[in-house]
Design a protein around this motif. Structure first.
Motif, PDB file in Angstrom:
ATOM      1  N   VAL B  14       0.836  -1.199   0.000  1.00  0.00           N
ATOM      2  CA  VAL B  14       0.000   0.000   0.000  1.00  0.00           C
ATOM      3  C   VAL B  14       0.880   1.263   0.000  1.00  0.00           C
ATOM      4  N   LEU B  15       1.913   1.245   0.836  1.00  0.00           N
ATOM      5  CA  LEU B  15       2.804   2.408   0.906  1.00  0.00           C
ATOM      6  C   LEU B  15       3.556   2.587  -0.412  1.00  0.00           C
ATOM      7  N   LYS B  16       3.927   1.456  -1.032  1.00  0.00           N
ATOM      8  CA  LYS B  16       4.614   1.513  -2.322  1.00  0.00           C
ATOM      9  C   LYS B  16       3.715   2.136  -3.380  1.00  0.00           C
ATOM     10  N   GLU B  17       2.443   1.767  -3.318  1.00  0.00           N
ATOM     11  CA  GLU B  17       1.500   2.290  -4.299  1.00  0.00           C
ATOM     12  C   GLU B  17       1.333   3.798  -4.133  1.00  0.00           C
ATOM     13  N   ILE B  18       1.344   4.249  -2.882  1.00  0.00           N
ATOM     14  CA  ILE B  18       1.287   5.684  -2.621  1.00  0.00           C
ATOM     15  C   ILE B  18       2.487   6.389  -3.253  1.00  0.00           C
ATOM     16  N   GLY B  19       3.669   5.807  -3.051  1.00  0.00           N
ATOM     17  CA  GLY B  19       4.887   6.378  -3.638  1.00  0.00           C
ATOM     18  C   GLY B  19       4.811   6.367  -5.151  1.00  0.00           C
ATOM     19  N   ASN B  20       4.254   5.301  -5.688  1.00  0.00           N
ATOM     20  CA  ASN B  20       4.146   5.130  -7.125  1.00  0.00           C
ATOM     21  C   ASN B  20       3.254   6.190  -7.751  1.00  0.00           C
ATOM     22  N   ILE B  21       2.058   6.327  -7.191  1.00  0.00           N
ATOM     23  CA  ILE B  21       1.083   7.263  -7.734  1.00  0.00           C
ATOM     24  C   ILE B  21       1.542   8.705  -7.548  1.00  0.00           C
ATOM     25  N   GLY B  22       2.021   8.997  -6.351  1.00  0.00           N
ATOM     26  CA  GLY B  22       2.479  10.362  -6.070  1.00  0.00           C
ATOM     27  C   GLY B  22       3.629  10.762  -6.977  1.00  0.00           C
ATOM     28  N   ALA B  23       4.643   9.912  -7.020  1.00  0.00           N
ATOM     29  CA  ALA B  23       5.835  10.276  -7.782  1.00  0.00           C
ATOM     30  C   ALA B  23       5.566  10.270  -9.278  1.00  0.00           C
ATOM     31  N   MET B  40      11.001   7.279 -13.702  1.00  0.00           N
ATOM     32  CA  MET B  40      11.114   7.015 -12.270  1.00  0.00           C
ATOM     33  C   MET B  40      11.323   5.530 -12.003  1.00  0.00           C
ATOM     34  N   ARG B  41      11.870   5.248 -10.857  1.00  0.00           N
ATOM     35  CA  ARG B  41      12.072   3.869 -10.435  1.00  0.00           C
ATOM     36  C   ARG B  41      10.865   3.372  -9.652  1.00  0.00           C
ATOM     37  N   VAL B  42      10.759   2.076  -9.513  1.00  0.00           N
ATOM     38  CA  VAL B  42       9.751   1.495  -8.620  1.00  0.00           C
ATOM     39  C   VAL B  42      10.071   1.973  -7.194  1.00  0.00           C
ATOM     40  N   PRO B  43       9.068   2.483  -6.493  1.00  0.00           N
ATOM     41  CA  PRO B  43       9.341   3.016  -5.148  1.00  0.00           C
ATOM     42  C   PRO B  43       9.873   1.946  -4.191  1.00  0.00           C
ATOM     43  N   LYS B  44      10.658   2.421  -3.243  1.00  0.00           N
ATOM     44  CA  LYS B  44      11.140   1.528  -2.191  1.00  0.00           C
ATOM     45  C   LYS B  44      10.522   1.990  -0.887  1.00  0.00           C
ATOM     46  N   VAL B  45      10.002   1.049  -0.135  1.00  0.00           N
ATOM     47  CA  VAL B  45       9.504   1.375   1.189  1.00  0.00           C
ATOM     48  C   VAL B  45      10.376   0.617   2.180  1.00  0.00           C
ATOM     49  N   GLU B  46      11.036   1.366   3.038  1.00  0.00           N
ATOM     50  CA  GLU B  46      11.969   0.709   3.942  1.00  0.00           C
ATOM     51  C   GLU B  46      11.818   1.267   5.343  1.00  0.00           C
ATOM     52  N   LEU B 131      -1.962  11.763  -4.122  1.00  0.00           N
ATOM     53  CA  LEU B 131      -2.087  10.978  -2.897  1.00  0.00           C
ATOM     54  C   LEU B 131      -3.460  11.184  -2.252  1.00  0.00           C
ATOM     55  N   SER B 132      -3.896  12.431  -2.263  1.00  0.00           N
ATOM     56  CA  SER B 132      -5.180  12.769  -1.668  1.00  0.00           C
ATOM     57  C   SER B 132      -6.337  12.161  -2.475  1.00  0.00           C
ATOM     58  N   ASP B 133      -6.251  12.224  -3.811  1.00  0.00           N
ATOM     59  CA  ASP B 133      -7.292  11.623  -4.663  1.00  0.00           C
ATOM     60  C   ASP B 133      -7.373  10.118  -4.440  1.00  0.00           C
ATOM     61  N   PHE B 134      -6.219   9.505  -4.330  1.00  0.00           N
ATOM     62  CA  PHE B 134      -6.134   8.057  -4.210  1.00  0.00           C
ATOM     63  C   PHE B 134      -6.684   7.557  -2.878  1.00  0.00           C
ATOM     64  N   THR B 135      -6.424   8.317  -1.823  1.00  0.00           N
ATOM     65  CA  THR B 135      -6.809   7.857  -0.486  1.00  0.00           C
ATOM     66  C   THR B 135      -8.102   8.500   0.018  1.00  0.00           C
ATOM     67  N   ASN B 136      -8.555   9.566  -0.660  1.00  0.00           N
ATOM     68  CA  ASN B 136      -9.676  10.351  -0.168  1.00  0.00           C
ATOM     69  C   ASN B 136      -9.401  11.017   1.174  1.00  0.00           C
ATOM     70  N   LEU B 137      -8.124  11.135   1.513  1.00  0.00           N
ATOM     71  CA  LEU B 137      -7.783  11.840   2.748  1.00  0.00           C
ATOM     72  C   LEU B 137      -7.609  13.317   2.424  1.00  0.00           C
ATOM     73  N   LYS B 138      -8.078  14.154   3.356  1.00  0.00           N
ATOM     74  CA  LYS B 138      -7.847  15.591   3.170  1.00  0.00           C
ATOM     75  C   LYS B 138      -6.479  15.918   3.731  1.00  0.00           C
ATOM     76  N   ILE B 139      -5.565  16.293   2.838  1.00  0.00           N
ATOM     77  CA  ILE B 139      -4.243  16.673   3.323  1.00  0.00           C
ATOM     78  C   ILE B 139      -3.845  18.017   2.736  1.00  0.00           C
ATOM     79  N   TYR B 140      -3.160  18.810   3.556  1.00  0.00           N
ATOM     80  CA  TYR B 140      -2.779  20.152   3.143  1.00  0.00           C
ATOM     81  C   TYR B 140      -1.281  20.310   3.281  1.00  0.00           C
ATOM     82  N   PRO B 141      -0.610  20.642   2.169  1.00  0.00           N
ATOM     83  CA  PRO B 141       0.828  20.880   2.297  1.00  0.00           C
ATOM     84  C   PRO B 141       1.094  22.287   2.804  1.00  0.00           C
TER      85      PRO B 141
END
Lengths: 168, 210
Positions: B14-23, B40-46, B131-141
């Protein structure tokens, strides 16, 4: 390498870590931003300790077992104990500190944005509490610092990206 | 609190997918901005220690161009866009049509700095809105900050929140590089997303993984 110590090694200290150095070695930590590098040293015995402090206060921590080197309030006492094991007496100790920058200017009231100045304040409070004189400091500003301390001369070398190398 | 034990491979995916979509969105925005293909590369979650975190972009003393912002709202965290100086120079030279621009030349030109700031705005904005569209979370930078300095000094600000509860960090790391660059193997830039420990639950819940 900043210091030319031909027969010694450079002891490297990472973020939220601490270590002790003796002749002919030097001790260094790199990339200090809001963190503070604290040197406690005994001039006559030529022994020193370096702490890479990350946070001011361990009571803010929510961990069961804490890493004492991470916090200003726990690391100074822990370093004094480490130096005692090397035969250093507390009243002989002096301190030099560097770091505590604010790397990004934000108009956020979030406390983590002011972490640099708060770390510096907390370290000074601890030094005072333990009666350790603060001989020199290079704190604040908005540049990262790499520092290296030589117990042979009790000098702290400070390198920044734009201002080059200075000594305190 | 999922922080140390309960992370499964599903969580990591799930975290990788977030990195993927965002990046992917950010890389597209960068590509449009520069008129150049960006890969871009495949995201790494570590999960890494603070000191290993320093090694993800060439060591704590390595001088980089860093854009930093805080994410606030339903999920909170820190986000960084890190470029090696040479790569940032190439991007900015292209953007402002000034071949002499150099982040290492003091004082750095205001126009170049402001272009870099704006690039940071656009890229982090695209990353986070995806990220916000994908998760439906309201986030503000927050408004991104810019610093040209040692990587350790820059990234440590993102470790402050985490360091209250851990000596490790879960980092969503996506690398980008310029298509047709001389050296394809060298990573040219990084997006680092560091969710605050308390925000993992919100992210997983939003994506139906709990």
């Amino acid at each position: 390498m900043m210091l030319n110590n031909s027969n010694g090694q450079v002891i490297k200290v990472g973020i939220a870590q601490m270590d002790v150095v003796k002749l002919p070695n030097t001790i260094r930590t790199s990339g200090l931003g809001s963190c503070v590098g604290v040197i406690l040293y005994d001039e006559s015995k030529k022994i020193a300790g370096l702490i890479h402090v990350m946070l001011p206060d361990s009571s803010l921590g929510r961990q069961e077992s804490i890493n004492v080197a991470k916090f200003a309030d726990t690391s100074v006492a822990a370093m004094i104990d480490l130096l005692k094991l090397e035969g250093v007496q507390k009243f002989k100790l002096k301190a030099k500190i560097a770091g505590g920058a604010q790397m990004f200017q934000f108009t956020s009231d979030k406390d983590s944005m002011r972490i640099g100045p708060r770390n510096v304040e907390a370290v000074k409070f601890e030094l005072k509490r333990h009666g350790i004189p603060l001989v020199a400091e290079d704190t604040g500003g908005n540049s990262g610092r790499t520092i290296e301390f030589s117990p042979a001369t009790s000098t702290l070398h400070i390198r920044t990206v734009n201002q080059g190398v200075s000594e305190i | 609190m999922i922080f140390n034990q309960k992370i499964t491979s599903l969580h990591l995916d799930v975290l990788k997918e977030i990195g993927n979509i965002g990046a992917a969105h950010a890389a597209t925005a960068l590509s449009n901005l520069l008129g150049k293909k960006i890969d871009m590369r495949v995201p790494k979650v570590e999960m890494v220690s603070f000191n290993d975190m320093m090694e993800l972009a060439g060591g704590s003393e390595n001088v980089v161009v860093g854009i930093y912002l805080r994410i606030e709202g339903d999920a909170e965290g820190s986000m960084f866009f890190i470029l090696p100086i040479e790569q940032a120079n190439r991007f900015i030279r292209r953007l402002i049509y000034d071949e002499s621009f150099d982040f290492k030349k003091q004082p750095v030109s205001e126009l170049g700095l402001s272009a870099m700031q704006e690039m940071g705005n656009i890229l982090s904005g695209s990353y986070l809105s995806a990220l916000s569209d994908f998760t439906n979370l309201k986030i503000y930078p927050t408004v991104p900050g810019l610093s040209v300095d040692m990587f350790g000094a820059i990234i440590s600000i993102g470790l402050i929140e985490l360091s209250h509860i851990s000596d490790n960090v879960i980092v969503i790391n996506t690398s980008i590089f310029e298509d047709g660059a001389e050296d394809q193997e060298t990573v040219k830039g990084h997006f680092f997303l560091l969710p605050d420990p308390d925000s993992f639950d919100a992210i997983f819940k939003a994506l139906g993984v709990s």
